[in-house]
Design a protein around this motif. Structure first.
Motif, short mmCIF file in Angstrom:
data_model
loop_
_atom_site.label_atom_id
_atom_site.label_comp_id
_atom_site.label_asym_id
_atom_site.label_seq_id
_atom_site.Cartn_x
_atom_site.Cartn_y
_atom_site.Cartn_z
N TYR A 1 0.84 -1.19 0.00
CA TYR A 1 0.00 0.00 0.00
C TYR A 1 0.88 1.25 0.00
O TYR A 1 1.87 1.32 0.74
CB TYR A 1 -0.91 0.03 1.23
CG TYR A 1 -1.92 -1.09 1.28
CD1 TYR A 1 -3.19 -0.94 0.72
CD2 TYR A 1 -1.59 -2.30 1.89
CE1 TYR A 1 -4.11 -1.97 0.77
CE2 TYR A 1 -2.52 -3.34 1.93
CZ TYR A 1 -3.77 -3.17 1.37
OH TYR A 1 -4.68 -4.20 1.41
N ARG B 1 -4.26 5.18 2.81
CA ARG B 1 -3.86 4.32 1.69
C ARG B 1 -4.53 4.82 0.42
O ARG B 1 -5.76 4.89 0.34
CB ARG B 1 -4.30 2.89 1.97
CG ARG B 1 -3.68 2.28 3.22
CD ARG B 1 -4.23 0.90 3.48
NE ARG B 1 -3.65 0.31 4.68
CZ ARG B 1 -4.00 -0.88 5.15
NH1 ARG B 1 -4.93 -1.59 4.53
NH2 ARG B 1 -3.42 -1.36 6.24
N HIS C 1 -2.57 0.52 -4.30
CA HIS C 1 -2.37 -0.83 -3.80
C HIS C 1 -1.99 -1.76 -4.95
O HIS C 1 -2.60 -1.74 -6.00
CB HIS C 1 -3.68 -1.28 -3.12
CG HIS C 1 -3.78 -2.75 -2.89
ND1 HIS C 1 -4.94 -3.47 -3.11
CD2 HIS C 1 -2.86 -3.64 -2.44
CE1 HIS C 1 -4.74 -4.73 -2.81
NE2 HIS C 1 -3.49 -4.87 -2.40
#
Length: 291
Positions: free
Chosen positions: A68, A75, A78
């Motif tokens: 991440y 976040r 990813h």
């Protein structure tokens, strides 16, 4: 934006992952995966890094890694990858009963007429020892290596392998047992072939009990001893110690040095079983991640 996540080296008990950031930058990263027992693990990574070595893996096991990218603690991208660790190859590890040696591997004859630049490993030496870690240093007097591989047997006799970047000249080996003799073998690799090899032995220190600090002592500054010479003593002062990141299985710590300088640092703590642990830290460092 996060780019591709790929494996750059793989051993039975560790792997090195690498990624790209084709657009902009991240404040930090976090790598998440489940260990062989199915327990979630999380490894915080500095925003300037684009690679990480994941140690302590199990043989012939499939892992799913999730990387991440974080901005302001959130976040925002990813990437994932599935990797299977290799099988153990104990025959590659010389038996601990062998005497230390400096073994030279002959490089293969080049297929072309171009001269092959020799790469030679210098001395492998122990620079620091604690009850559960050893710091190793080495030199490369001739030529470059693409990477290194450190191999040794743990206290249970199981082979361990740690891949190391080709630009590194030192490594900290963590998770060792107190009062135990270890034999370390450092291999220099060109491509995927081991072309040179040096060895050394180290005995970890005896485990010492850490004094339990009272609440008053936790905030108390240790007074430096009076100098034996007439020269003025430059005061070295530690600033605030703070937590910079927390996951279920790791903690990132940061500190400052508002006055003077220290030769090195030592971080001490007790693990979940109440056993004292000690981690030596380079004097230039101002942060550490405890995995």
């Amino acid at each position: 934006v996060l780019g591709d996540l790929s494996v750059t080296s793989l051993t039975p008990s560790s792997m090195r992952l690498q990624w790209t950031v084709p657009e902009d930058s991240f404040d930090s990263f976090v790598l998440q995966y489940r260990d062989a027992q199915g327990q979630p693990q999380a490894l915080p990574i500095d925003g300037g890094s684009h690679s990480v070595t994941v140690p302590g893996l199990s043989l012939s096991h499939r892992y799913r890694f999730h990387l991440y990218g974080l901005r302001d603690g959130k976040r925002i991208d990813h990437v994932s990858i599935d990797v299977i660790t290799g099988e153990a190859k104990p025959e590659e590890l010389p038996l601990p009963s062998e005497k230390p040696q400096h073994e030279k591997y002959q490089t293969e004859s080049p297929s072309s007429k171009a001269p092959l630049v020799r790469a030679v490993l210098g001395e492998l030496r122990v620079s620091s020892v604690t009850p559960n870690s050893v710091q190793l240093q080495w030199s490369v007097p001739e030529g470059p290596f693409d990477s290194f591989m450190l191999q040794y047997r743990d206290a249970q006799g199981q082979p361990q392998a740690l891949p190391i970047d080709g630009r590194s000249r030192s490594v900290m080996v963590l998770g060792l047992s107190p009062s135990h003799r270890y034999r370390f073998h450092l291999y220099g690799l060109r491509g995927r072939k081991k072309t040179d090899h040096i060895s050394t032995e180290a005995v970890t220190e005896e485990q010492e009990e850490l004094p339990l600090l009272s609440e008053e002592q936790k905030h108390e500054k240790l007074q430096t001893e009076a100098p034996t010479s007439d020269g003025p003593l430059v005061q070295a002062v530690l600033g605030e110690l703070r937590v910079s990141s927390v996951t279920p299985s790791s903690v990132g710590l940061q500190w400052s040095v508002p006055e003077g300088s220290f030769d090195s640092f030592m971080l001490q703590y007790r693990d979940a079983q109440g056993q004292p642990q000690a981690l030596p830290i380079d004097a230039r460092s101002r942060s550490v991640t405890m995995p």
